[in-house]
Scaffold this active site. Structure first.
Site, PDB file in Angstrom:
ATOM      1  N   HIS A  95     -23.941 -12.729 102.245  1.00  0.00           N
ATOM      2  CA  HIS A  95     -23.976 -13.967 102.001  1.00  0.00           C
ATOM      3  C   HIS A  95     -22.769 -13.992 100.973  1.00  0.00           C
ATOM      4  N   ASP A 124       5.860 -31.783 104.277  1.00  0.00           N
ATOM      5  CA  ASP A 124       4.198 -30.447 104.780  1.00  0.00           C
ATOM      6  C   ASP A 124       4.467 -29.464 103.365  1.00  0.00           C
ATOM      7  N   TRP A 160     -21.360  -7.530  97.696  1.00  0.00           N
ATOM      8  CA  TRP A 160     -20.038  -8.045  97.793  1.00  0.00           C
ATOM      9  C   TRP A 160     -19.340  -6.938  96.915  1.00  0.00           C
ATOM     10  N   SER A 188      -4.441 -13.581 104.919  1.00  0.00           N
ATOM     11  CA  SER A 188      -4.324 -14.927 104.737  1.00  0.00           C
ATOM     12  C   SER A 188      -4.021 -15.515 103.670  1.00  0.00           C
ATOM     13  N   SER A 189      -4.650 -14.753 102.203  1.00  0.00           N
ATOM     14  CA  SER A 189      -4.812 -15.410 100.974  1.00  0.00           C
ATOM     15  C   SER A 189      -4.084 -15.308 100.655  1.00  0.00           C
ATOM     16  N   HIS A 272     -12.725 -10.342  88.884  1.00  0.00           N
ATOM     17  CA  HIS A 272     -12.260 -11.339  88.150  1.00  0.00           C
ATOM     18  C   HIS A 272     -11.576 -12.025  88.209  1.00  0.00           C
ATOM     19  N   GLU A 274     -10.304 -12.972  90.743  1.00  0.00           N
ATOM     20  CA  GLU A 274     -10.816 -14.283  91.850  1.00  0.00           C
ATOM     21  C   GLU A 274     -11.711 -14.497  91.314  1.00  0.00           C
ATOM     22  N   TYR A 276     -12.053 -17.199  89.042  1.00  0.00           N
ATOM     23  CA  TYR A 276     -11.504 -17.681  88.288  1.00  0.00           C
ATOM     24  C   TYR A 276     -10.144 -18.132  89.549  1.00  0.00           C
ATOM     25  N   SER A 287     -10.059 -32.580  87.013  1.00  0.00           N
ATOM     26  CA  SER A 287      -9.261 -33.434  86.454  1.00  0.00           C
ATOM     27  C   SER A 287      -8.420 -35.015  87.258  1.00  0.00           C
ATOM     28  N   HIS A 321     -15.679  -6.863  81.848  1.00  0.00           N
ATOM     29  CA  HIS A 321     -16.719  -6.861  81.582  1.00  0.00           C
ATOM     30  C   HIS A 321     -18.219  -7.325  82.826  1.00  0.00           C
ATOM     31  N   HIS A 322     -17.657  -6.139  83.866  1.00  0.00           N
ATOM     32  CA  HIS A 322     -18.560  -6.002  84.620  1.00  0.00           C
ATOM     33  C   HIS A 322     -19.313  -5.024  84.493  1.00  0.00           C
ATOM     34  N   THR A 347     -11.782 -22.913  78.035  1.00  0.00           N
ATOM     35  CA  THR A 347     -12.157 -23.530  78.720  1.00  0.00           C
ATOM     36  C   THR A 347     -13.197 -24.327  77.957  1.00  0.00           C
ATOM     37  N   LYS A 350     -10.986 -27.539  78.009  1.00  0.00           N
ATOM     38  CA  LYS A 350     -11.082 -28.973  79.761  1.00  0.00           C
ATOM     39  C   LYS A 350     -11.932 -29.565  79.412  1.00  0.00           C
ATOM     40  N   ARG A 469     -31.227  -7.568  89.954  1.00  0.00           N
ATOM     41  CA  ARG A 469     -30.779  -8.470  91.218  1.00  0.00           C
ATOM     42  C   ARG A 469     -30.582  -7.408  92.594  1.00  0.00           C
TER      43      ARG A 469
HETATM   44  C1  HEA Z   1     -19.090 -19.635  96.132  1.00  0.00           C
HETATM   45  C2  HEA Z   1     -20.223 -18.855  95.832  1.00  0.00           C
HETATM   46  C3  HEA Z   1     -21.990 -18.915  96.311  1.00  0.00           C
HETATM   47  C4  HEA Z   1     -22.712 -19.445  97.003  1.00  0.00           C
HETATM   48  C5  HEA Z   1     -22.321 -21.380  97.448  1.00  0.00           C
HETATM   49  C6  HEA Z   1     -23.689 -19.623  96.739  1.00  0.00           C
HETATM   50  C7  HEA Z   1     -25.370 -20.343  97.271  1.00  0.00           C
HETATM   51  C8  HEA Z   1     -26.933 -19.627  97.251  1.00  0.00           C
HETATM   52  N1  HEA Z   1     -26.455 -18.386  96.967  1.00  0.00           N
HETATM   53 FE1  HEA Z   1     -25.617 -16.860  96.024  1.00  0.00          FE
HETATM   54  N2  HEA Z   1     -24.567 -15.500  95.869  1.00  0.00           N
HETATM   55  C9  HEA Z   1     -23.287 -14.990  96.022  1.00  0.00           C
HETATM   56  C10 HEA Z   1     -21.777 -16.259  96.346  1.00  0.00           C
HETATM   57  C11 HEA Z   1     -22.754 -17.636  96.190  1.00  0.00           C
HETATM   58  N3  HEA Z   1     -23.940 -18.102  96.736  1.00  0.00           N
HETATM   59  C12 HEA Z   1     -22.389 -14.242  95.311  1.00  0.00           C
HETATM   60  C13 HEA Z   1     -21.122 -13.445  95.460  1.00  0.00           C
HETATM   61  C14 HEA Z   1     -23.704 -13.322  95.180  1.00  0.00           C
HETATM   62  C15 HEA Z   1     -23.628 -12.024  94.678  1.00  0.00           C
HETATM   63  C16 HEA Z   1     -23.867 -10.675  96.380  1.00  0.00           C
HETATM   64  C17 HEA Z   1     -24.641 -10.033  96.101  1.00  0.00           C
HETATM   65  O1  HEA Z   1     -25.528  -9.152  95.195  1.00  0.00           O
HETATM   66  O2  HEA Z   1     -24.082  -8.772  96.704  1.00  0.00           O
HETATM   67  C18 HEA Z   1     -25.163 -13.807  95.495  1.00  0.00           C
HETATM   68  C19 HEA Z   1     -26.645 -13.954  95.720  1.00  0.00           C
HETATM   69  C20 HEA Z   1     -27.499 -14.331  95.923  1.00  0.00           C
HETATM   70  C21 HEA Z   1     -28.946 -13.800  95.864  1.00  0.00           C
HETATM   71  C22 HEA Z   1     -29.420 -12.834  95.151  1.00  0.00           C
HETATM   72  C23 HEA Z   1     -29.319 -11.679  96.440  1.00  0.00           C
HETATM   73  C24 HEA Z   1     -30.009 -10.243  96.198  1.00  0.00           C
HETATM   74  O3  HEA Z   1     -29.737 -10.264  94.819  1.00  0.00           O
HETATM   75  O4  HEA Z   1     -30.662 -10.013  96.460  1.00  0.00           O
HETATM   76  C25 HEA Z   1     -29.906 -15.646  95.780  1.00  0.00           C
HETATM   77  C26 HEA Z   1     -31.215 -14.898  95.677  1.00  0.00           C
HETATM   78  O5  HEA Z   1     -31.897 -15.913  95.703  1.00  0.00           O
HETATM   79  C27 HEA Z   1     -28.803 -15.907  96.241  1.00  0.00           C
HETATM   80  C28 HEA Z   1     -29.416 -17.364  96.610  1.00  0.00           C
HETATM   81  C29 HEA Z   1     -27.997 -18.615  97.377  1.00  0.00           C
HETATM   82  C30 HEA Z   1     -28.454 -19.964  97.475  1.00  0.00           C
HETATM   83  C31 HEA Z   1     -30.359 -20.271  97.852  1.00  0.00           C
HETATM   84  C32 HEA Z   1     -27.647 -20.674  97.933  1.00  0.00           C
HETATM   85  C33 HEA Z   1     -27.306 -21.737  97.990  1.00  0.00           C
HETATM   86  O6  HEA Z   1     -26.681 -23.099  97.285  1.00  0.00           O
HETATM   87  C34 HEA Z   1     -27.165 -22.151  99.724  1.00  0.00           C
HETATM   88  C35 HEA Z   1     -27.430 -23.446  99.877  1.00  0.00           C
HETATM   89  C36 HEA Z   1     -26.713 -23.252 101.372  1.00  0.00           C
HETATM   90  C37 HEA Z   1     -27.248 -23.320 103.236  1.00  0.00           C
HETATM   91  C38 HEA Z   1     -28.696 -23.209 102.527  1.00  0.00           C
HETATM   92  C39 HEA Z   1     -27.207 -23.684 104.003  1.00  0.00           C
HETATM   93  C40 HEA Z   1     -26.355 -25.410 104.684  1.00  0.00           C
HETATM   94  C41 HEA Z   1     -28.098 -25.680 105.148  1.00  0.00           C
HETATM   95  C42 HEA Z   1     -28.257 -25.043 106.562  1.00  0.00           C
HETATM   96  C43 HEA Z   1     -27.848 -24.371 107.023  1.00  0.00           C
HETATM   97  C44 HEA Z   1     -29.181 -26.588 106.953  1.00  0.00           C
HETATM   98  C45 HEA Z   1     -30.690 -25.687 107.693  1.00  0.00           C
HETATM   99  C46 HEA Z   1     -31.308 -25.852 106.366  1.00  0.00           C
HETATM  100  C47 HEA Z   1     -32.581 -25.643 105.753  1.00  0.00           C
HETATM  101  C48 HEA Z   1     -32.783 -26.962 106.741  1.00  0.00           C
HETATM  102  C49 HEA Z   1     -33.922 -25.708 104.682  1.00  0.00           C
HETATM  103  N4  HEA Z   1     -27.086 -15.879  95.930  1.00  0.00           N
HETATM  104  C1  HEA Z   2     -16.568 -19.535  88.971  1.00  0.00           C
HETATM  105  C2  HEA Z   2     -17.032 -18.619  88.945  1.00  0.00           C
HETATM  106  C3  HEA Z   2     -16.885 -17.465  87.616  1.00  0.00           C
HETATM  107  C4  HEA Z   2     -16.908 -18.117  86.564  1.00  0.00           C
HETATM  108  C5  HEA Z   2     -15.274 -19.855  85.826  1.00  0.00           C
HETATM  109  C6  HEA Z   2     -17.035 -17.836  85.641  1.00  0.00           C
HETATM  110  C7  HEA Z   2     -16.772 -17.535  83.918  1.00  0.00           C
HETATM  111  C8  HEA Z   2     -17.313 -16.369  83.048  1.00  0.00           C
HETATM  112  N1  HEA Z   2     -17.816 -15.803  83.448  1.00  0.00           N
HETATM  113 FE1  HEA Z   2     -18.555 -14.478  84.834  1.00  0.00          FE
HETATM  114  N2  HEA Z   2     -18.958 -14.323  86.413  1.00  0.00           N
HETATM  115  C9  HEA Z   2     -18.771 -14.490  88.368  1.00  0.00           C
HETATM  116  C10 HEA Z   2     -17.951 -15.866  88.519  1.00  0.00           C
HETATM  117  C11 HEA Z   2     -17.513 -16.623  87.377  1.00  0.00           C
HETATM  118  N3  HEA Z   2     -17.989 -16.322  85.801  1.00  0.00           N
HETATM  119  C12 HEA Z   2     -19.249 -13.585  89.113  1.00  0.00           C
HETATM  120  C13 HEA Z   2     -19.488 -14.058  90.517  1.00  0.00           C
HETATM  121  C14 HEA Z   2     -20.192 -12.712  88.399  1.00  0.00           C
HETATM  122  C15 HEA Z   2     -20.652 -11.778  89.358  1.00  0.00           C
HETATM  123  C16 HEA Z   2     -20.084 -10.745  89.924  1.00  0.00           C
HETATM  124  C17 HEA Z   2     -21.490  -9.889  89.937  1.00  0.00           C
HETATM  125  O1  HEA Z   2     -21.368  -8.604  89.745  1.00  0.00           O
HETATM  126  O2  HEA Z   2     -21.726  -9.917  91.475  1.00  0.00           O
HETATM  127  C18 HEA Z   2     -20.236 -13.133  86.713  1.00  0.00           C
HETATM  128  C19 HEA Z   2     -20.496 -12.210  86.320  1.00  0.00           C
HETATM  129  C20 HEA Z   2     -19.845 -12.553  84.830  1.00  0.00           C
HETATM  130  C21 HEA Z   2     -20.333 -11.016  83.535  1.00  0.00           C
HETATM  131  C22 HEA Z   2     -20.703 -10.162  84.057  1.00  0.00           C
HETATM  132  C23 HEA Z   2     -22.463  -9.769  84.058  1.00  0.00           C
HETATM  133  C24 HEA Z   2     -22.431  -8.696  84.634  1.00  0.00           C
HETATM  134  O3  HEA Z   2     -22.487  -8.235  86.000  1.00  0.00           O
HETATM  135  O4  HEA Z   2     -23.917  -7.808  83.606  1.00  0.00           O
HETATM  136  C25 HEA Z   2     -19.914 -11.440  82.866  1.00  0.00           C
HETATM  137  C26 HEA Z   2     -19.612 -10.605  81.151  1.00  0.00           C
HETATM  138  O5  HEA Z   2     -18.707 -11.154  80.648  1.00  0.00           O
HETATM  139  C27 HEA Z   2     -19.258 -12.954  82.457  1.00  0.00           C
HETATM  140  C28 HEA Z   2     -18.405 -14.172  82.158  1.00  0.00           C
HETATM  141  C29 HEA Z   2     -18.251 -14.932  81.843  1.00  0.00           C
HETATM  142  C30 HEA Z   2     -17.646 -15.846  80.651  1.00  0.00           C
HETATM  143  C31 HEA Z   2     -17.356 -15.602  79.651  1.00  0.00           C
HETATM  144  C32 HEA Z   2     -17.013 -17.210  81.523  1.00  0.00           C
HETATM  145  C33 HEA Z   2     -16.315 -18.118  80.871  1.00  0.00           C
HETATM  146  O6  HEA Z   2     -15.238 -18.295  82.181  1.00  0.00           O
HETATM  147  C34 HEA Z   2     -16.904 -19.232  80.754  1.00  0.00           C
HETATM  148  C35 HEA Z   2     -16.390 -20.415  79.604  1.00  0.00           C
HETATM  149  C36 HEA Z   2     -16.415 -21.483  79.890  1.00  0.00           C
HETATM  150  C37 HEA Z   2     -17.378 -21.854  78.631  1.00  0.00           C
HETATM  151  C38 HEA Z   2     -18.110 -20.747  77.724  1.00  0.00           C
HETATM  152  C39 HEA Z   2     -18.756 -22.700  78.789  1.00  0.00           C
HETATM  153  C40 HEA Z   2     -17.310 -24.356  77.809  1.00  0.00           C
HETATM  154  C41 HEA Z   2     -16.716 -23.967  76.792  1.00  0.00           C
HETATM  155  C42 HEA Z   2     -17.315 -24.929  75.608  1.00  0.00           C
HETATM  156  C43 HEA Z   2     -18.234 -26.084  75.225  1.00  0.00           C
HETATM  157  C44 HEA Z   2     -16.589 -24.664  74.927  1.00  0.00           C
HETATM  158  C45 HEA Z   2     -17.824 -23.896  73.520  1.00  0.00           C
HETATM  159  C46 HEA Z   2     -18.088 -23.326  73.760  1.00  0.00           C
HETATM  160  C47 HEA Z   2     -18.607 -21.607  72.735  1.00  0.00           C
HETATM  161  C48 HEA Z   2     -17.201 -21.374  71.864  1.00  0.00           C
HETATM  162  C49 HEA Z   2     -19.381 -21.200  72.930  1.00  0.00           C
HETATM  163  N4  HEA Z   2     -19.472 -13.328  84.090  1.00  0.00           N
HETATM  164 CU   LIG Z   3     -15.766 -11.315  85.612  1.00  0.00          CU
END
Ligand code: HEA
Ligand code: HEA
Ligand SMILES: [Cu+2]
Ligand code: CUA
Lengths: 548, 370, 286
Positions: A95, A124, A160, A188-189, A272, A274, A276, A287, A321-322, A347, A350, A469
């Site tokens: 997933h 293009d 993942w 590809s990327s 990380h 990634e 962003y 925007s 921070h992860h 952020t 923005k 999790r």
């Molecule tokens: C962009 C990234 C992305 C997106 C879009 C989503 C979308 C969703 N994610 Fe996930 N998720 C991750 C990125 C993302 N996730 C990542 C990186 C992890 C960590 C993995 C790891 O731990 O290694 C994670 C882990 C994660 C967990 C934790 C699993 C675990 O720790 O064991 C869960 C649990 O609820 C979850 C739920 C969902 C759900 C319900 C959606 C929903 O938004 C999905 C909605 C889409 C659909 C459901 C499909 C479309 C519809 C159909 C197929 C039609 C048929 C359906 C019906 C009739 C109901 N995600």
């Molecule tokens: C699109 C993806 C995305 C984005 C944008 C972010 C944004 C941020 N993430 Fe997140 N993050 C993930 C995707 C993302 N993250 C994923 C996938 C994981 C889990 C990976 C895994 O373990 O599987 C993760 C996990 C993760 C962790 C690790 C947690 C853990 O495993 O223990 C941390 C810890 O610092 C973190 C921090 C942040 C912070 C500080 C931001 C900041 O960029 C957020 C900044 C934004 C705001 C703060 C809000 C707007 C700001 C204001 C309104 C201004 C005023 C606010 C203040 C002064 C408070 N993220």
């Molecule tokens: Cu991060």
């Protein structure tokens, strides 16, 4: 932005097909493009390739979503009901992988393919054949990745993030195939990003300076830079895994002098930036949409650009921070906490700029705008929880719980995914020549917003209460939250069927859209007819800077 | 029948949950100074975020309502204002500095492992914990004790479903206990929310952490790093006792360990070995090879009716002592005493219809370990 | 920027065939690694990838020679090649990062030094050193001895640095319009590259037979072969590129002011050279 300020539409060579477009050119000695399936296979046209990326991404979104639904179904109540833990872990892993690498990234690349040339006034992409290659690597990579599920011992089951040594010494035999498929996706990327950068730097219409570019182009420029900088690091670390698994090296084994934590440093140095990569283009989309429907120029264009660049630069300095609980020395812990917190500032800039754009506008709420507004609110909530995670001592309690899952789904689903949906509704008229069905769009929006919050909001609570999790079964005190999450997930999933319906309907017909499909829109793409002919801007348009 | 049972368990679980919900939605305050600090840090940042959220979303929704087209047809055209831009860059910066200060103080405290009164070595293994009181010759493994039938839903789930173990870690209240943490196979993470200790255990490396528990009680947690199939079934239970109670407990354990060491030299009867072996097997081996020895092919071989094994005692002893490198089958020579090793091997050779009649003696194992 | 002349090929079969070839190559590589079979298909895949590259580049060369490309297209190629090399730099950066991390953090920690020195509890007999001849684990046999930087590696360093110089001379000659001179220096460059590869082959042979430096010899062997191996692969690719450039030079494809392919090949070669200097310093000398 007043309409008469817009650059004049350039006359089109032809509004018709590929054949027509090329025939008028000097190099008409070239073969006519093939028809049927071959045409898609061999195309070098950025619009066709963009469409293929988008369709591919949607397919992957559904596959990844079905995996998520398996996870949610198993977690509906305590106990093991539907699947065994081995399979559950594969579902969680796949997933995450499919959503990140198969759904969100290709969707943004698809949007870039379609819109970047149109927004900079280029005929293009800079390297059209390479563009086709980048795309067709993806189906190869993901077919291979998905096929690992059928291999003996099952597919990837180590998350993942595939931490060594669970993924090396203890991984299933299919891990080698998993690595190779990731290599292909990575190539590809990288190639896709190179192409986008070259397009932006080299193909802008005469007169368009960097600071005249629409923000979607700017954010993609920076995203492409991030991609080129970090995808090779991912390639490097999976190569080291490959060698540990197949050639007896000891990169991630202490007995040989290596270190499992080295894997995590390398992975998150990629990982990380990634995340962003998955949000910066979203910022660009929002925007574009907010000024259009607020009928007011974007507030703080320049600071938006600088903020995006700062986020990108900071993203190289925060990776650990992860890893707050892997046992890093105190100084490292502090360094990464401070740098991570700093990201809140650009952020925030923005978010504030978007709101200032709304202020004293004249706002309407068409579907793209609704998704963009929901993005602003829900992404910010995800950002707040990110900031909480950044506080290292507190992360000792949050880490690897559902609080983290809640955080990243808020930034990824109502963040990245909503922005993609907003973009689709926004640009569908340009792509198909028809407006999307507004009523269905609104239904899609409201069911999605409710579904997404039902799914992911309770995860904050279950996480704080102590639910780790990546577990297929949990103790009883988490039952209620999980039940709500699961119901929400099915609702959100079902509402995506409306989305598909809207798209199909829109491709097949609907209210005709003019070149300038949205009253307040002001970028170059709105100067070409809707639907955009296959070939646009073969003669570069004269660009006249508008408001910013 | 099964459905009825499932319904009953469902209802049962709901009843069990409702009281837990009352305080089950936020981070626990915990029972150490550090955990209290972390909790207050958590609440502080949370409220700061809430306030910022209210202000930001407040302005946003005000604009959305006030400047919607039906009320505000002429949009303004401004798009820059350096003053506000500087303001909304510096104010968040100050807020962040305000958060970073207490966070830094707490973190420094958490990293100070010096001057501990007691050292406990914690080793993560797929999928149980091993605890050793360093310098005291006391050590044991601690595994999930929830019966399988509860997991599959054939039996009603009890209050501490998945959060109960056969042997809890016993710690004294009021003394500083240093943890030295490592793992045998993959990365695990030892986490007890009430103690605010979550620390990865990295194979080949040692991490440190510490607690000083303020209140006696039983505190439960779980492994918090994906470590394979049974990651969900690797709980932690800490039993915190008054200091003198703890000393008595430790002395008893030492005594028992000494007794067992004496037992190495004597001749053990098959029955005795089988009895002890069953305990060890179910606690340590069953998570992979299953309680009935059936394994789960292809990942984990069956031990019941395993021809190669039953025909070759030497091979059997060797595998258990030295493991199979590169597979999840670990070397148990350093994790168990000779009695445990001998009895578990004997048990495997005589249980589930494996009727070899072999009684492997602890003394024999002892001589091989040297 | 000349209006309307940016060349957009109508369609091409090479990219799609290329992905199929990459797919075949990777899948059968996996099969070879996991199941020990499929070497034939892997070879076919590799040949197919090379063939696709051949035909694809041939098309590009043809189009270029037909004058379909303008200055803007030239810039696209430049950006493309430049960013591609940047991605390669990051690929090696990951490997160098691993090397530095292990040397400055992991090994001292395992030996009981630094912030995480408690790790030495598990490895009481271990003392850290670099090159690491005695890995912590009992089952891992370290190298007997390491290669002295001042023998073969020094020779190789001289080869590569001089090859960068000869290539620059060749390039300058080409820009001046002295085709024959350019050709001779290019041949010299290629020869130096081939010498480098031969010496590296000898060194690998020595490493395995005399020094006990193998992939299994703990982290020293791992990083040694990872870095030098991928570098060697890049030298090979660079040398093939130079050979193709030589052929094109002989066919008169390059003019003094239009020879981007040559420049791109030269950039690549210099990049490989710079990586080697890093390698020489941090893998061999320090
Ligand atoms: C962009 C990234 C992305 C997106 C879009 C989503 C979308 C969703 N994610 Fe996930 N998720 C991750 C990125 C993302 N996730 C990542 C990186 C992890 C960590 C993995 C790891 O731990 O290694 C994670 C882990 C994660 C967990 C934790 C699993 C675990 O720790 O064991 C869960 C649990 O609820 C979850 C739920 C969902 C759900 C319900 C959606 C929903 O938004 C999905 C909605 C889409 C659909 C459901 C499909 C479309 C519809 C159909 C197929 C039609 C048929 C359906 C019906 C009739 C109901 N995600
Ligand atoms: C699109 C993806 C995305 C984005 C944008 C972010 C944004 C941020 N993430 Fe997140 N993050 C993930 C995707 C993302 N993250 C994923 C996938 C994981 C889990 C990976 C895994 O373990 O599987 C993760 C996990 C993760 C962790 C690790 C947690 C853990 O495993 O223990 C941390 C810890 O610092 C973190 C921090 C942040 C912070 C500080 C931001 C900041 O960029 C957020 C900044 C934004 C705001 C703060 C809000 C707007 C700001 C204001 C309104 C201004 C005023 C606010 C203040 C002064 C408070 N993220
Ligand atoms: Cu991060
Ligand atoms: Cu041990 Cu998870």
């Amino acid at each position: 932005m007043a309409l008469n300020q817009l650059p004049k539409p350039t006359p089109q060579h032809s509004t018709a097909t590929a054949a027509g477009g090329v025939a008028e050119e000097t190099h008409d000695h070239h073969d006519q493009p093939p028809r049927g399936a071959l045409r898609w296979l061999l195309t070098t046209n950025h619009k066709e390739i963009g469409s293929m990326y988008l369709i591919f991404s949607l397919t992957m979104f559904f596959i990844g979503g079905i995996f998520a639904l398996v996870v949610r179904a198993e977690l509906f109540q305590p106990g093991l009901q539907l699947v065994q833990p081995e399979f559950f872990n594969q579902m969680t892993t796949m997933h995450g992988l499919i959503m990140v690498f198969g759904a969100v990234m290709p969707a943004f690349v698809g949007l870039a393919n379609w819109m970047v040339p149109l927004q900079v006034g280029a005929p293009d992409m800079a390297l059209p054949r390479l563009n086709n290659f980048s795309f067709w690597l993806l189906p190869v990579a993901f077919t291979l990745l998905l096929s690992t599920l059928l291999m003996p011992g099952g597919g990837p089951n180590f998350g993942w993030t595939f931490y060594a040594p669970l993924s090396t010494t203890y991984g299933p035999p299919s891990t080698t195939f998993f690595i190779l498929s990731l290599h292909i996706a990575g190539i590809s990327s990288i190639l896709g990003a190179i192409n986008i950068i070259a397009t932006i730097l080299n193909m802008r219409a005469p007169g368009m300076r960097m600071m005249d570019m629409p923000l979607f182009v700017w954010t993609w420029l920076i995203t492409a830079f991030l991609l080129i900088a970090v995808m090779p690091v991912l390639a490097g670390v999976i190569t080291m895994m490959l060698m540990d698994i197949n050639f007896g090296t000891s990169f991630f084994t202490a007995a040989g002098g290596g270190d499992p934590v080295l894997f995590q440093h390398l992975f998150w140095f990629f990982g990380h930036p990634e995340v962003y990569i998955m949000i910066l283009p979203a910022f660009g989309i929002v925007s574009a949409i907010i000024p259009t429907f607020a009928r007011k120029p974007l507030f703080g264009y320049a600071s938006m650009v600088y903020a995006t660049a700062s986020i990108a630069i900071l993203s190289f300095l925060v990776w650990a921070h992860h890893m707050f609980v892997v046992g890093m020395p105190l100084v490292a812990e502090l360094f990464f906490m401070y740098t991570t917190m700093l990201i809140a500032i650009p952020t925030g800039v923005k978010v504030f700029n978007w709101i200032a754009t709304l202020f004293r506008g004249s706002i309407t709420f068409e579907t793209p705008m609704l998704f963009a507004l929901a993005f602003v609110v829900l992404f910010t909530i995800g950002g707040f929880s990110g900031l909480m995670l950044a506080i290292s001592p507190a992360d000792f309690q949050y880490h690897d719980t559902y609080f983290v899952v809640a955080h990243f789904h808020y930034v990824l689903v109502p963040g990245a995914v909503f922005s993609i949906m907003a973009a689709v509704y926004y640009w569908l008229p340009k792509w198909t020549g028809h407006y999307a069905d507004e009523r269905l769009g609104q239904w899609h929006f409201w069911t999605s917003v409710i579904g997404v919050n039902l799914t992911f909001f309770p995860m904050h609570f279950s996480g704080l209460a102590g639910m780790p999790r990546r577990i297929p079964d949990y103790s009883l005190q988490f039952a209620d939250f999980n039940m709500v999450s699961s119901l929400g997930a099915f609702m959100f999933g079902a509402s995506q069927l409306i989305f598909v319906w809207v798209i199909i309907k829109c491709v097949r017909g609907g209210v005709k859209a003019p070149a300038q499909a949205w009253e307040g829109a002001g970028d170059l793409e709105w100067t070409v007819p809707s639907p955009a002919p296959l070939h646009t801007f073969e003669t570069p348009p004269e660009f006249k800077p508008t408001s910013h | 029948m099964r459905r009825k049972l499932a319904l009953m368990t469902g209802a049962g679980s709901l009843c069990g949950v409702t009281p837990a919900l009352a305080n089950g939605w936020n981070m626990p305050v915990g029972v150490t100074d550090v955990s209290r600090d972390i909790h207050s840090l958590h609440m502080t940042i949370f409220w700061i975020c809430v306030v910022i959220g209210v202000v930001v979303f407040g302005v946003m929704f005000y604009s959305l309502l006030r400047f919607r087209r039906s009320r505000h047809t002429d949009s303004a055209n401004f798009h820059e204002n350096t003053t506000v831009e500087i303001l909304w860059t510096t104010v968040p910066l100050l807020i962040l500095v305000g958060m970073a200060l207490p966070a830094t103080a707490t973190l420094r405290q958490m990293y100070d492992t010096s001057e501990a009164d007691l050292d406990v070595m914690i080793t993560g293994q797929q999928w149980r914990w091993r605890y050793e009181y360093l310098g005291e010759d006391v050590g044991f493994t601690s595994s999930l004790s929830t019966p399988r039938a509860q997991i599959t839903g054939e039996e009603e789930r009890q209050e501490h479903y998945l959060l109960e173990v056969d042997e809890p870690l016993v710690l004294p209240v009021g003394r500083k206990v240093r943890f030295l943490m490592t793992a045998d196979d993959v990365i695990h993470s030892w986490w007890v929310p009430e103690l605010a200790v979550k620390q990865d255990t990295i194979p080949g490396f040692v991490n440190e952490n510490w607690v000083r528990i303020n209140e006696p009680g039983i505190y439960r947690g779980q492994c918090a790093e994906l470590c394979g199939k049974d990651h969900a079934f690797m709980p932690i239970v800490v039993h915190a006792m008054e200091s003198d109670e703890f000393d008595t407990w430790l002395a008893d354990r030492k005594e028992a360990a000494a007794q067992e060491a004496l037992g190495v030299d004597r001749e053990w009867a098959l029955d005795e070995l089988m009895e002890r072996g069953e305990q060890v097997y179910n606690s340590v081996c069953a998570s992979c090879h299953q309680v009935d020895g059936s394994g789960s092919e292809p990942a984990f071989p069956a031990l019941a009716g395993n021809e190669q094994l039953l025909s070759d005692v030497e091979f059997h002893i060797d595998v258990v002592l030295n493991g199979v490198p590169g597979t999840p089958m670990a070397a148990y020579r350093n994790n168990m005493n000779p009695v445990e090793l001998a009895s578990v091997i004997t048990y495997e050779r005589n249980a589930w219809g494996n009727e070899t009649g072999d009684a492997v003696q602890p003394s024999e194992i002892q001589s091989r370990l040297e | 920027m000349s209006g309307g002349s940016y060349y957009v090929p109508a369609s091409s079969k090479w990219p799609a065939l290329g992905s199929a070839a990459v797919g075949l190559m990777m899948v059968s590589l996996g099969a070879v690694l996991v199941h020990g079979q499929g070497a034939l298909f892997m070879t076919i895949g590799l040949v197919a990838v090379l063939a696709v590259m051949w035909f694809w580049f041939r098309d590009v060369v043809k189009e270029s020679r037909q004058g379909l490309y303008d200055a803007q297209m030239d810039r696209s190629f430049r950006w493309g090649m430049g960013w591609f090399i940047f991605s390669e730099i990051m690929f090696f950066a990951a490997f160098f990062g691993a090397l530095f991390y292990v040397r400055t953090f992991s090994l001292p920690w395992l030996d009981g030094e630094g912030a995480k020195g408690v790790a030495s509890l598990l490895w009481p007999d271990f003392t850290a050193s670099w090159p690491l001849l005695n890995p912590p684990g009992e089952n891992v046999v370290g190298p007997l001895e390491v290669v002295s930087p001042w023998q073969l590696p020094l020779v190789n360093t001289i080869f590569l640095i001089s090859s960068s110089i000869t290539l620059t001379i060749s390039h300058e000659a080409l820009k001046e319009g002295h085709r024959a001179t350019a050709r001779n220096w290019l041949i010299g460059t290629l020869a130096l590259g081939v010498c480098f590869l031969i010496v590296q082959g000898i060194e690998y042979y020595e490493a395995y037979t005399h020094y006990g430096i193998t992939l299994e010899a703990g982290i020293y062997g791992s990083t040694f072969f990872l870095l030098t191996g991928f570098h060697g692969l890049h030298v090979t690719i660079g040398a093939i590129t130079l050979a193709v450039l030589l052929a094109r030079l002989l066919k008169g494809h390059f003019t003094p002011d239009d020879h981007f392919a040559f420049e791109a090949g030269a950039w690549y070669w210099h990049f490989v050279d710079v990586v080697w200097i890093g390698l020489f310093l941090f893998v061999y000398v320090f």
